[in-house]
Design a protein around this motif. Sequence first.
Motif, PDB file in Angstrom:
ATOM      1  N   UNK A   1      41.292  44.754  59.456  1.00 56.42           N
ATOM      2  CA  UNK A   1      41.485  45.499  58.215  1.00 56.42           C
ATOM      3  C   UNK A   1      40.414  45.067  57.216  1.00 56.42           C
ATOM      4  N   UNK A   2      39.394  45.888  57.076  1.00 50.70           N
ATOM      5  CA  UNK A   2      38.219  45.517  56.285  1.00 50.70           C
ATOM      6  C   UNK A   2      38.188  46.283  54.957  1.00 50.70           C
ATOM      7  N   UNK A   3      37.949  45.533  53.876  1.00 50.68           N
ATOM      8  CA  UNK A   3      37.745  46.141  52.560  1.00 50.68           C
ATOM      9  C   UNK A   3      36.246  46.298  52.354  1.00 50.68           C
ATOM     10  N   UNK A   4      35.809  47.489  51.969  1.00 45.31           N
ATOM     11  CA  UNK A   4      34.385  47.797  51.877  1.00 45.31           C
ATOM     12  C   UNK A   4      33.922  47.831  50.421  1.00 45.31           C
ATOM     13  N   UNK A   5      32.892  47.069  50.128  1.00 47.89           N
ATOM     14  CA  UNK A   5      32.333  47.044  48.773  1.00 47.89           C
ATOM     15  C   UNK A   5      30.829  47.297  48.850  1.00 47.89           C
TER      16      UNK A   5
ATOM     17  N   UNK B   1      38.842  50.221  54.361  1.00 48.99           N
ATOM     18  CA  UNK B   1      39.277  50.745  53.061  1.00 48.99           C
ATOM     19  C   UNK B   1      38.101  50.732  52.080  1.00 48.99           C
ATOM     20  N   UNK B   2      37.586  51.897  51.676  1.00 47.96           N
ATOM     21  CA  UNK B   2      36.509  51.941  50.691  1.00 47.96           C
ATOM     22  C   UNK B   2      37.015  51.521  49.317  1.00 47.96           C
ATOM     23  N   UNK B   3      36.265  50.680  48.631  1.00 44.72           N
ATOM     24  CA  UNK B   3      36.712  50.178  47.330  1.00 44.72           C
ATOM     25  C   UNK B   3      36.599  51.212  46.217  1.00 44.72           C
ATOM     26  N   UNK B   4      35.747  52.233  46.393  1.00 43.88           N
ATOM     27  CA  UNK B   4      35.565  53.193  45.298  1.00 43.88           C
ATOM     28  C   UNK B   4      36.828  54.015  45.043  1.00 43.88           C
ATOM     29  N   UNK B   5      37.752  54.048  46.010  1.00 43.18           N
ATOM     30  CA  UNK B   5      39.016  54.747  45.787  1.00 43.18           C
ATOM     31  C   UNK B   5      39.941  53.972  44.856  1.00 43.18           C
ATOM     32  N   UNK B   6      39.711  52.660  44.752  1.00 43.82           N
ATOM     33  CA  UNK B   6      40.579  51.802  43.949  1.00 43.82           C
ATOM     34  C   UNK B   6      39.909  51.271  42.687  1.00 43.82           C
ATOM     35  N   UNK B   7      38.633  50.997  42.787  1.00 37.97           N
ATOM     36  CA  UNK B   7      37.913  50.332  41.696  1.00 37.97           C
ATOM     37  C   UNK B   7      36.862  51.255  41.090  1.00 37.97           C
ATOM     38  N   UNK B   8      36.963  51.462  39.793  1.00 32.66           N
ATOM     39  CA  UNK B   8      35.941  52.233  39.112  1.00 32.66           C
ATOM     40  C   UNK B   8      34.698  51.371  38.938  1.00 32.66           C
ATOM     41  N   UNK B   9      33.597  51.991  38.505  1.00 37.72           N
ATOM     42  CA  UNK B   9      32.356  51.248  38.301  1.00 37.72           C
ATOM     43  C   UNK B   9      32.565  50.093  37.329  1.00 37.72           C
ATOM     44  N   UNK B  10      33.371  50.296  36.298  1.00 39.04           N
ATOM     45  CA  UNK B  10      33.610  49.259  35.302  1.00 39.04           C
ATOM     46  C   UNK B  10      34.430  48.099  35.856  1.00 39.04           C
TER      47      UNK B  10
ATOM     48  N   UNK C   1      44.605  42.687  48.151  1.00 38.32           N
ATOM     49  CA  UNK C   1      45.950  42.262  48.526  1.00 38.32           C
ATOM     50  C   UNK C   1      46.846  43.465  48.783  1.00 38.32           C
ATOM     51  N   UNK C   2      46.751  44.464  47.905  1.00 39.35           N
ATOM     52  CA  UNK C   2      47.574  45.667  48.037  1.00 39.35           C
ATOM     53  C   UNK C   2      47.276  46.428  49.327  1.00 39.35           C
ATOM     54  N   UNK C   3      46.021  46.358  49.776  1.00 40.11           N
ATOM     55  CA  UNK C   3      45.630  47.068  50.994  1.00 40.11           C
ATOM     56  C   UNK C   3      45.784  46.228  52.249  1.00 40.11           C
ATOM     57  N   UNK C   4      46.325  44.999  52.086  1.00 40.87           N
ATOM     58  CA  UNK C   4      46.608  44.124  53.223  1.00 40.87           C
ATOM     59  C   UNK C   4      45.379  43.917  54.111  1.00 40.87           C
ATOM     60  N   UNK C   5      44.236  43.660  53.481  1.00 41.56           N
ATOM     61  CA  UNK C   5      42.986  43.465  54.225  1.00 41.56           C
ATOM     62  C   UNK C   5      42.853  42.016  54.687  1.00 41.56           C
ATOM     63  N   UNK C   6      42.193  41.832  55.832  1.00 43.25           N
ATOM     64  CA  UNK C   6      41.951  40.479  56.325  1.00 43.25           C
ATOM     65  C   UNK C   6      40.507  40.030  56.101  1.00 43.25           C
ATOM     66  N   UNK C   7      39.655  40.963  55.664  1.00 37.13           N
ATOM     67  CA  UNK C   7      38.250  40.638  55.452  1.00 37.13           C
ATOM     68  C   UNK C   7      37.632  41.630  54.466  1.00 37.13           C
TER      69      UNK C   7
END
Length: 213
Positions: free
Chosen positions: A40-44, A72-81, A94-100
Amino acid sequence: MTFLKRLTLLALVGLLTTACSSSTVKNSWVKPGYSDKVENVYLVGIAKEEDFRRLFEEAFKRKLTDQGIRAIPSHNDLSKSQESNRESIIKEMTANDCDSVLLTKMIRKRKDKGTSGKGIQVVQVAPVAAPVYVDPWYNNWGAYYYQGTGVKNIQPTTPGTTTLTIESVLYDLKTEERIWSAQLETVKEIDIMKMIQDHVDAVVRNLKQKGLI
């Protein structure tokens, strides 16, 4: 420096503002003894331009999903700011239960000058007020033969290139340790989508070779 501090600092650096044609892995590292696989990868995508961030993250999502990885792409959760806000990043991972978390940014841009050489260009000079292919100049061999020929020296050139060094880094969220990183070089071109896909393909291929996915 902990992973979360590194993450905050990385988010302050720009990713890409241009395009390129292909990516070559120049350096690749994996944590010695690491044997787990990420699931489960979080993408930034760390970018100056929001559009480039979205394109990179979505390309990684498609490619990793094809490999059976939840991405999980971060742009769906985090705005530029919010991109460099530590608390916001922690909350969403944490909410997306990512392991990396996989981060990508541009770290270097190198411009190379083009080359030039000598050459000649021969230009036939038509008679004044007499258009080409009109009698008697063009269709009479004698008139044609005696027309002057202009010779002009030219210097053919090849355009310069811009080489971008793009770094991708993978962190384990449980230990907050870096488990993989790679630097890739790519040559600037116009086709943005091909550039992004080339980079993503090279990164995922290397992760697979290292046994992380």
